[in-house]
Scaffold this motif. Structure first.
Motif, PDB file in Angstrom:
ATOM      1  N   ASP A  26      -7.008   1.878  10.353  1.00 23.01           N
ATOM      2  CA  ASP A  26      -6.300   0.847  11.116  1.00 23.01           C
ATOM      3  C   ASP A  26      -5.275   0.126  10.243  1.00 23.01           C
ATOM      4  O   ASP A  26      -4.184  -0.222  10.706  1.00 23.01           O
ATOM      5  CB  ASP A  26      -7.299  -0.158  11.689  1.00 23.01           C
ATOM      6  CG  ASP A  26      -8.090   0.421  12.858  1.00 23.01           C
ATOM      7  OD1 ASP A  26      -7.750   1.545  13.310  1.00 23.01           O
ATOM      8  OD2 ASP A  26      -9.037  -0.235  13.317  1.00 23.01           O
ATOM      9  N   LYS A  27      -5.614  -0.075   8.968  1.00 21.14           N
ATOM     10  CA  LYS A  27      -4.687  -0.769   8.066  1.00 21.14           C
ATOM     11  C   LYS A  27      -3.395   0.020   7.902  1.00 21.14           C
ATOM     12  O   LYS A  27      -2.284  -0.533   7.999  1.00 21.14           O
ATOM     13  CB  LYS A  27      -5.349  -0.970   6.705  1.00 21.14           C
ATOM     14  CG  LYS A  27      -4.426  -1.597   5.655  1.00 21.14           C
ATOM     15  CD  LYS A  27      -5.122  -1.701   4.306  1.00 21.14           C
ATOM     16  CE  LYS A  27      -4.173  -2.264   3.246  1.00 21.14           C
ATOM     17  NZ  LYS A  27      -4.823  -2.352   1.915  1.00 21.14           N
ATOM     18  N   VAL A  28      -3.534   1.327   7.657  1.00 24.24           N
ATOM     19  CA  VAL A  28      -2.347   2.159   7.470  1.00 24.24           C
ATOM     20  C   VAL A  28      -1.586   2.287   8.785  1.00 24.24           C
ATOM     21  O   VAL A  28      -0.360   2.233   8.825  1.00 24.24           O
ATOM     22  CB  VAL A  28      -2.743   3.544   6.923  1.00 24.24           C
ATOM     23  CG1 VAL A  28      -1.537   4.480   6.894  1.00 24.24           C
ATOM     24  CG2 VAL A  28      -3.348   3.412   5.531  1.00 24.24           C
ATOM     25  N   HIS A 151       0.617  11.503   3.754  1.00 28.18           N
ATOM     26  CA  HIS A 151       0.308  12.510   2.741  1.00 28.18           C
ATOM     27  C   HIS A 151      -0.421  11.885   1.562  1.00 28.18           C
ATOM     28  O   HIS A 151      -0.560  10.658   1.467  1.00 28.18           O
ATOM     29  CB  HIS A 151       1.598  13.188   2.262  1.00 28.18           C
ATOM     30  CG  HIS A 151       2.647  12.241   1.749  1.00 28.18           C
ATOM     31  ND1 HIS A 151       2.789  11.934   0.405  1.00 28.18           N
ATOM     32  CD2 HIS A 151       3.595  11.515   2.398  1.00 28.18           C
ATOM     33  CE1 HIS A 151       3.798  11.077   0.259  1.00 28.18           C
ATOM     34  NE2 HIS A 151       4.297  10.808   1.454  1.00 28.18           N
ATOM     35  N   ASP A 152      -0.878  12.748   0.668  1.00 27.95           N
ATOM     36  CA  ASP A 152      -1.551  12.287  -0.538  1.00 27.95           C
ATOM     37  C   ASP A 152      -0.571  11.487  -1.395  1.00 27.95           C
ATOM     38  O   ASP A 152       0.589  11.877  -1.556  1.00 27.95           O
ATOM     39  CB  ASP A 152      -2.084  13.484  -1.320  1.00 27.95           C
ATOM     40  CG  ASP A 152      -3.021  13.063  -2.426  1.00 27.95           C
ATOM     41  OD1 ASP A 152      -2.533  12.564  -3.460  1.00 27.95           O
ATOM     42  OD2 ASP A 152      -4.243  13.225  -2.276  1.00 27.95           O
ATOM     43  N   ALA A 153      -1.038  10.398  -1.943  1.00 27.74           N
ATOM     44  CA  ALA A 153      -0.170   9.513  -2.713  1.00 27.74           C
ATOM     45  C   ALA A 153       0.376  10.188  -3.973  1.00 27.74           C
ATOM     46  O   ALA A 153       1.393   9.741  -4.529  1.00 27.74           O
ATOM     47  CB  ALA A 153      -0.917   8.236  -3.087  1.00 27.74           C
ATOM     48  N   SER A 154      -0.267  11.260  -4.416  1.00 31.69           N
ATOM     49  CA  SER A 154       0.205  11.945  -5.618  1.00 31.69           C
ATOM     50  C   SER A 154       1.419  12.837  -5.344  1.00 31.69           C
ATOM     51  O   SER A 154       2.098  13.276  -6.273  1.00 31.69           O
ATOM     52  CB  SER A 154      -0.919  12.793  -6.223  1.00 31.69           C
ATOM     53  OG  SER A 154      -1.299  13.840  -5.341  1.00 31.69           O
ATOM     54  N   LYS A 171       2.615   3.263  -0.387  1.00 28.09           N
ATOM     55  CA  LYS A 171       1.314   3.799  -0.779  1.00 28.09           C
ATOM     56  C   LYS A 171       0.204   2.807  -0.435  1.00 28.09           C
ATOM     57  O   LYS A 171       0.356   1.600  -0.607  1.00 28.09           O
ATOM     58  CB  LYS A 171       1.304   4.096  -2.277  1.00 28.09           C
ATOM     59  CG  LYS A 171       2.268   5.212  -2.679  1.00 28.09           C
ATOM     60  CD  LYS A 171       2.161   5.527  -4.162  1.00 28.09           C
ATOM     61  CE  LYS A 171       3.094   6.667  -4.542  1.00 28.09           C
ATOM     62  NZ  LYS A 171       2.994   7.022  -5.982  1.00 28.09           N
ATOM     63  N   TYR A 172      -0.901   3.369   0.054  1.00 25.49           N
ATOM     64  CA  TYR A 172      -2.079   2.592   0.409  1.00 25.49           C
ATOM     65  C   TYR A 172      -3.289   3.311  -0.200  1.00 25.49           C
ATOM     66  O   TYR A 172      -3.896   4.156   0.452  1.00 25.49           O
ATOM     67  CB  TYR A 172      -2.222   2.486   1.926  1.00 25.49           C
ATOM     68  CG  TYR A 172      -0.958   2.002   2.603  1.00 25.49           C
ATOM     69  CD1 TYR A 172      -0.698   0.650   2.765  1.00 25.49           C
ATOM     70  CD2 TYR A 172      -0.009   2.931   3.055  1.00 25.49           C
ATOM     71  CE1 TYR A 172       0.481   0.222   3.369  1.00 25.49           C
ATOM     72  CE2 TYR A 172       1.163   2.505   3.657  1.00 25.49           C
ATOM     73  CZ  TYR A 172       1.396   1.148   3.805  1.00 25.49           C
ATOM     74  OH  TYR A 172       2.560   0.728   4.403  1.00 25.49           O
ATOM     75  N   ALA A 176      -0.274   7.944   1.188  1.00 21.37           N
ATOM     76  CA  ALA A 176       1.118   7.491   1.203  1.00 21.37           C
ATOM     77  C   ALA A 176       1.732   7.808   2.562  1.00 21.37           C
ATOM     78  O   ALA A 176       1.313   8.753   3.245  1.00 21.37           O
ATOM     79  CB  ALA A 176       1.921   8.150   0.092  1.00 21.37           C
ATOM     80  N   VAL A 177       2.697   7.009   2.948  1.00 13.28           N
ATOM     81  CA  VAL A 177       3.433   7.221   4.194  1.00 13.28           C
ATOM     82  C   VAL A 177       4.916   7.265   3.852  1.00 13.28           C
ATOM     83  O   VAL A 177       5.437   6.344   3.209  1.00 13.28           O
ATOM     84  CB  VAL A 177       3.164   6.102   5.210  1.00 13.28           C
ATOM     85  CG1 VAL A 177       4.042   6.283   6.447  1.00 13.28           C
ATOM     86  CG2 VAL A 177       1.695   6.079   5.608  1.00 13.28           C
ATOM     87  N   THR A 178       5.572   8.337   4.260  1.00 14.50           N
ATOM     88  CA  THR A 178       7.018   8.461   4.065  1.00 14.50           C
ATOM     89  C   THR A 178       7.679   8.536   5.427  1.00 14.50           C
ATOM     90  O   THR A 178       7.261   9.321   6.284  1.00 14.50           O
ATOM     91  CB  THR A 178       7.355   9.710   3.233  1.00 14.50           C
ATOM     92  OG1 THR A 178       6.761   9.580   1.925  1.00 14.50           O
ATOM     93  CG2 THR A 178       8.861   9.861   3.064  1.00 14.50           C
ATOM     94  N   ILE A 179       8.700   7.726   5.617  1.00 17.08           N
ATOM     95  CA  ILE A 179       9.358   7.618   6.918  1.00 17.08           C
ATOM     96  C   ILE A 179      10.828   8.011   6.787  1.00 17.08           C
ATOM     97  O   ILE A 179      11.523   7.585   5.857  1.00 17.08           O
ATOM     98  CB  ILE A 179       9.235   6.185   7.474  1.00 17.08           C
ATOM     99  CG1 ILE A 179       7.749   5.860   7.703  1.00 17.08           C
ATOM    100  CG2 ILE A 179      10.029   6.035   8.776  1.00 17.08           C
ATOM    101  CD1 ILE A 179       7.502   4.427   8.091  1.00 17.08           C
TER     102      ILE A 179
END
Length: 207
Positions: A26-28, A151-154, A171-172, A176-179
């Motif tokens: 929910d946070k992400v 995706h994975d933050a790495s 990053k959380y 990670a979220v890329t937009i």
């Protein structure tokens, strides 16, 4: 998990049993929609690695008119159907069992265009930039469409991608979220993409 805002706000969503599916927390999810919305005035969304369907349902709850959910696992499809019913989104949802590549080919034949695309694959898959290029080459994106890659933050996706503007990477923890925002392909880039797609299609036939 729950629907955070909009028409279905507060409704609880089921998770996929087992450890094979990693639902967006929910946070992400709240962070994603604060960056791309938070609300929408119609449009069609594609939730390509849908899992629980939580992202697509949240988008519908916030104003997206129609959502197409795709996942290749039967257990995920069962959960998506339950969650769509819980949210009251049955009339706005199409749910298909397929892998990503085949789904894109089938949807392209219907000449569908998306204003919002969620790409949240298993973390071992790091080719979402290639899928974005395919969506563009097939003419499946509305001008100014938003693409959300979880995706994975790495792993880091490119900031420069033909036809797309990198909006933000956040990053959380391990996620990670890329937009991106789609700005359209020029004629030369589009023709290259179409040729590549045709070559891949020929290879599929030959195989």
């Amino acid at each position: 998990m729950r629907v955070i805002a909009g028409a279905a706000r507060g409704r609880a969503l089921k998770a996929v049993p087992g450890t094979g599916t990693r639902p967006t927390t929910d946070k992400v999810k709240e962070a994603i929609f604060s960056m791309i919305g938070p609300y929408f005035e119609g449009g069609t969304a594609l939730d390509l690695f849908a899992g629980t369907g939580g992202l697509g349902i949240e988008a519908w709850s916030r104003g997206i008119e129609r959502v197409i959910f795709v996942d290749k696992e039967k257990i995920s499809l069962d959960v998506i159907r339950q969650n769509v019913r819980t949210a009251g989104a049955e009339s706005a949802a199409e749910i298909y069992r397929n892998d990503a590549e085949r789904a894109l080919k089938a949807l392209a034949k219907r000449e569908l265009k998306f204003s919002l695309v969620f790409l949240d694959p298993p973390y071992r898959m790091t080719n979402m930039d290639e899928l974005m290029a395919e969506l563009a080459a097939k003419g499946m994106l509305e001008e100014e469409a938003r693409i959300v890659v979880e995706h994975d933050a790495s792993h880091r996706y490119p900031e420069e991608l033909a036809g797309f503007e990198h909006i933000k990477t956040a990053k959380y923890g391990d996620t990670a979220v890329t937009i991106y925002r789609y700005h359209g392909m020029d004629d030369e880039t589009s023709s290259i993409g179409d040729t590549d797609a045709m070559n891949r299609s020929e290879m599929d036939v030959n195989e």
